[in-house]
Scaffold this motif. Structure first.
Motif, PDB file in Angstrom:
ATOM      1  N   GLN A  54       0.803  -1.225   0.000  1.00 40.88           N
ATOM      2  CA  GLN A  54       0.000   0.000   0.000  1.00 40.88           C
ATOM      3  C   GLN A  54       0.838   1.277   0.000  1.00 40.88           C
ATOM      4  OE1 GLN A  54      -3.572   0.175   2.400  1.00 40.88           O
ATOM      5  NE2 GLN A  54      -3.321  -1.999   2.893  1.00 40.88           N
ATOM      6  N   GLY A  55       2.128   1.141   0.099  1.00 41.72           N
ATOM      7  CA  GLY A  55       2.982   2.323   0.038  1.00 41.72           C
ATOM      8  C   GLY A  55       3.348   2.865   1.415  1.00 41.72           C
ATOM      9  N   ARG A  56       4.052   3.993   1.392  1.00 43.45           N
ATOM     10  CA  ARG A  56       4.538   4.615   2.622  1.00 43.45           C
ATOM     11  C   ARG A  56       3.894   5.984   2.803  1.00 43.45           C
ATOM     12  NH1 ARG A  56       9.135   2.102   4.572  1.00 43.45           N
ATOM     13  NH2 ARG A  56       9.815   3.979   5.640  1.00 43.45           N
ATOM     14  N   VAL A  57       3.772   6.407   4.051  1.00 47.87           N
ATOM     15  CA  VAL A  57       3.287   7.742   4.377  1.00 47.87           C
ATOM     16  C   VAL A  57       4.423   8.720   4.104  1.00 47.87           C
ATOM     17  CG1 VAL A  57       2.469   9.238   6.238  1.00 47.87           C
ATOM     18  CG2 VAL A  57       1.717   6.853   6.132  1.00 47.87           C
ATOM     19  N   GLN A  58       4.156   9.756   3.352  1.00 44.71           N
ATOM     20  CA  GLN A  58       5.197  10.709   2.992  1.00 44.71           C
ATOM     21  C   GLN A  58       5.398  11.792   4.046  1.00 44.71           C
ATOM     22  OE1 GLN A  58       7.206  10.172   0.416  1.00 44.71           O
ATOM     23  NE2 GLN A  58       6.044   8.298   0.133  1.00 44.71           N
ATOM     24  N   GLU A  59       4.302  12.343   4.574  1.00 34.84           N
ATOM     25  CA  GLU A  59       4.437  13.427   5.547  1.00 34.84           C
ATOM     26  C   GLU A  59       4.739  12.880   6.939  1.00 34.84           C
ATOM     27  OE1 GLU A  59      -0.010  12.536   5.587  1.00 34.84           O
ATOM     28  OE2 GLU A  59       1.543  12.616   4.079  1.00 34.84           O
ATOM     29  N   ARG A  60       5.449  13.674   7.713  1.00 39.24           N
ATOM     30  CA  ARG A  60       5.781  13.285   9.082  1.00 39.24           C
ATOM     31  C   ARG A  60       4.600  13.646   9.974  1.00 39.24           C
ATOM     32  NH1 ARG A  60      11.207  12.083   9.982  1.00 39.24           N
ATOM     33  NH2 ARG A  60      10.776  12.440  12.154  1.00 39.24           N
ATOM     34  N   ILE A  61       4.313  12.791  10.920  1.00 36.95           N
ATOM     35  CA  ILE A  61       3.213  13.039  11.841  1.00 36.95           C
ATOM     36  C   ILE A  61       3.773  13.236  13.240  1.00 36.95           C
ATOM     37  CG2 ILE A  61       1.569  11.704  10.479  1.00 36.95           C
ATOM     38  CD1 ILE A  61       1.909   9.506  12.683  1.00 36.95           C
ATOM     39  N   GLN A  62       2.967  13.820  14.101  1.00 37.18           N
ATOM     40  CA  GLN A  62       3.346  13.946  15.502  1.00 37.18           C
ATOM     41  C   GLN A  62       2.651  12.836  16.283  1.00 37.18           C
ATOM     42  OE1 GLN A  62       1.788  17.225  17.917  1.00 37.18           O
ATOM     43  NE2 GLN A  62       3.843  17.469  18.775  1.00 37.18           N
ATOM     44  N   VAL A  63       3.417  12.100  17.072  1.00 38.46           N
ATOM     45  CA  VAL A  63       2.844  11.098  17.952  1.00 38.46           C
ATOM     46  C   VAL A  63       2.456  11.816  19.242  1.00 38.46           C
ATOM     47  CG1 VAL A  63       3.268   8.984  19.251  1.00 38.46           C
ATOM     48  CG2 VAL A  63       4.236   9.259  16.958  1.00 38.46           C
ATOM     49  N   VAL A  64       1.201  11.647  19.667  1.00 40.67           N
ATOM     50  CA  VAL A  64       0.707  12.302  20.865  1.00 40.67           C
ATOM     51  C   VAL A  64       0.289  11.250  21.879  1.00 40.67           C
ATOM     52  CG1 VAL A  64      -1.036  13.861  21.829  1.00 40.67           C
ATOM     53  CG2 VAL A  64      -0.097  14.296  19.550  1.00 40.67           C
ATOM     54  N   ILE A  65       0.858  11.343  23.071  1.00 41.05           N
ATOM     55  CA  ILE A  65       0.454  10.504  24.192  1.00 41.05           C
ATOM     56  C   ILE A  65      -0.254  11.433  25.166  1.00 41.05           C
ATOM     57  CG2 ILE A  65       1.261   9.043  26.085  1.00 41.05           C
ATOM     58  CD1 ILE A  65       3.715   8.430  24.238  1.00 41.05           C
ATOM     59  N   GLU A  66      -1.506  11.164  25.416  1.00 39.32           N
ATOM     60  CA  GLU A  66      -2.320  12.052  26.246  1.00 39.32           C
ATOM     61  C   GLU A  66      -1.894  12.010  27.717  1.00 39.32           C
ATOM     62  OE1 GLU A  66      -4.564  14.145  25.120  1.00 39.32           O
ATOM     63  OE2 GLU A  66      -4.658  13.452  23.048  1.00 39.32           O
ATOM     64  N   ASP A  67      -2.564  12.792  28.549  1.00 37.74           N
ATOM     65  CA  ASP A  67      -2.286  12.858  29.989  1.00 37.74           C
ATOM     66  C   ASP A  67      -2.662  11.558  30.696  1.00 37.74           C
ATOM     67  OD1 ASP A  67      -1.636  15.513  29.529  1.00 37.74           O
ATOM     68  OD2 ASP A  67      -3.487  16.316  30.371  1.00 37.74           O
ATOM     69  N   ASP A  68      -1.974  11.297  31.805  1.00 41.42           N
ATOM     70  CA  ASP A  68      -2.303  10.208  32.720  1.00 41.42           C
ATOM     71  C   ASP A  68      -2.321   8.843  32.023  1.00 41.42           C
ATOM     72  OD1 ASP A  68      -2.858   9.157  35.233  1.00 41.42           O
ATOM     73  OD2 ASP A  68      -5.021   9.348  34.980  1.00 41.42           O
ATOM     74  N   VAL A  69      -1.207   8.511  31.381  1.00 41.07           N
ATOM     75  CA  VAL A  69      -1.065   7.246  30.665  1.00 41.07           C
ATOM     76  C   VAL A  69       0.077   6.457  31.278  1.00 41.07           C
ATOM     77  CG1 VAL A  69      -0.499   6.198  28.431  1.00 41.07           C
ATOM     78  CG2 VAL A  69      -1.946   8.228  28.511  1.00 41.07           C
ATOM     79  N   TRP A  70      -0.116   5.167  31.412  1.00 35.55           N
ATOM     80  CA  TRP A  70       0.949   4.280  31.864  1.00 35.55           C
ATOM     81  C   TRP A  70       1.328   3.395  30.690  1.00 35.55           C
ATOM     82  CZ3 TRP A  70       0.047  -0.670  35.136  1.00 35.55           C
ATOM     83  CH2 TRP A  70       1.268  -1.305  35.370  1.00 35.55           C
TER      84      TRP A  70
END
Length: 131
Positions: free
Chosen positions: A103-119
Motif C-alpha cells: 500500500q505504500g509509505r506515508v510521505q508526511e511526518r506526523i506527531q505522535v501524541v500521548i495524552e495525559d495520565d497514561v501508563w
C-alpha cells in the motif's frame, strides 16, 4: 547540550539510585526539548534524537533505554517503563484487502501524541498513525 547528554548524562545511574543523575538529565532536557514540564524524569540511556521537537508535560517520565522520535508530544503524568519504542507510522494501511507492504509509505511526518495520565508498560512499541 546533546553531546553532554549522549556522552555523559545518559550513562549516569538510574534516577531511583541517584537524585544527582535525575537532576542532571532533567536540566539538560529542559534545554534540549522544545518544551519540558516540571518534575520530568528522563531515565538513563533514553534516546530521543535531537529532541528539538519533543514536548513532555509535568510529572512525566521517559523510561530506561526508551527510543522516542523527535516529533513526539507526551502529556502530563505519563509513566513509561523500560525499553519502550515510540515511532511514527511509515506505512499506509487504509485498504484491508491489500497487504500493508503493497500500500505504500506515508510521505508526511506526523506527531505522535500521548495524552495525559497514561501508563506505558515495559517493552512496548507504539506506532503513531494519521487520523
Amino acid at each position: 547540550m546533546l553531546i553532554v547528554y549522549y556522552s555523559f548524562a545518559g550513562y549516569l545511574p538510574n534516577s531511583s539510585r541517584s537524585k544527582f543523575s535525575k537532576a542532571i538529565r532533567y536540566y539538560l532536557c529542559k534545554i534540549i526539548f522544545k518544551e519540558c514540564g516540571k518534575n520530568v524524569n528522563v531515565e538513563r540511556r533514553a534516546w530521543f534524537g535531537t529532541g528539538k521537537n519533543i514536548i513532555i508535560g509535568d510529572n512525566s517520565g521517559i523510561g530506561v533505554n526508551a527510543r522516542i522520535l523527535n516529533n513526539t508530544k507526551i502529556g502530563k503524568n505519563v509513566m513509561m517503563g523500560p525499553n519502550c519504542y515510540i515511532l511514527e507510522s511509515t506505512h499506509v494501511f487504509d485498504d484491508p484487502n491489500i497487504v500493508m507492504r503493497e500500500q505504500g509509505r506515508v510521505q508526511e511526518r506526523i506527531q505522535v501524541v500521548i495524552e495525559d495520565d497514561v501508563w506505558i508498560g515495559r517493552d512496548v512499541l507504539i506506532i503513531g498513525s494519521k487520523k
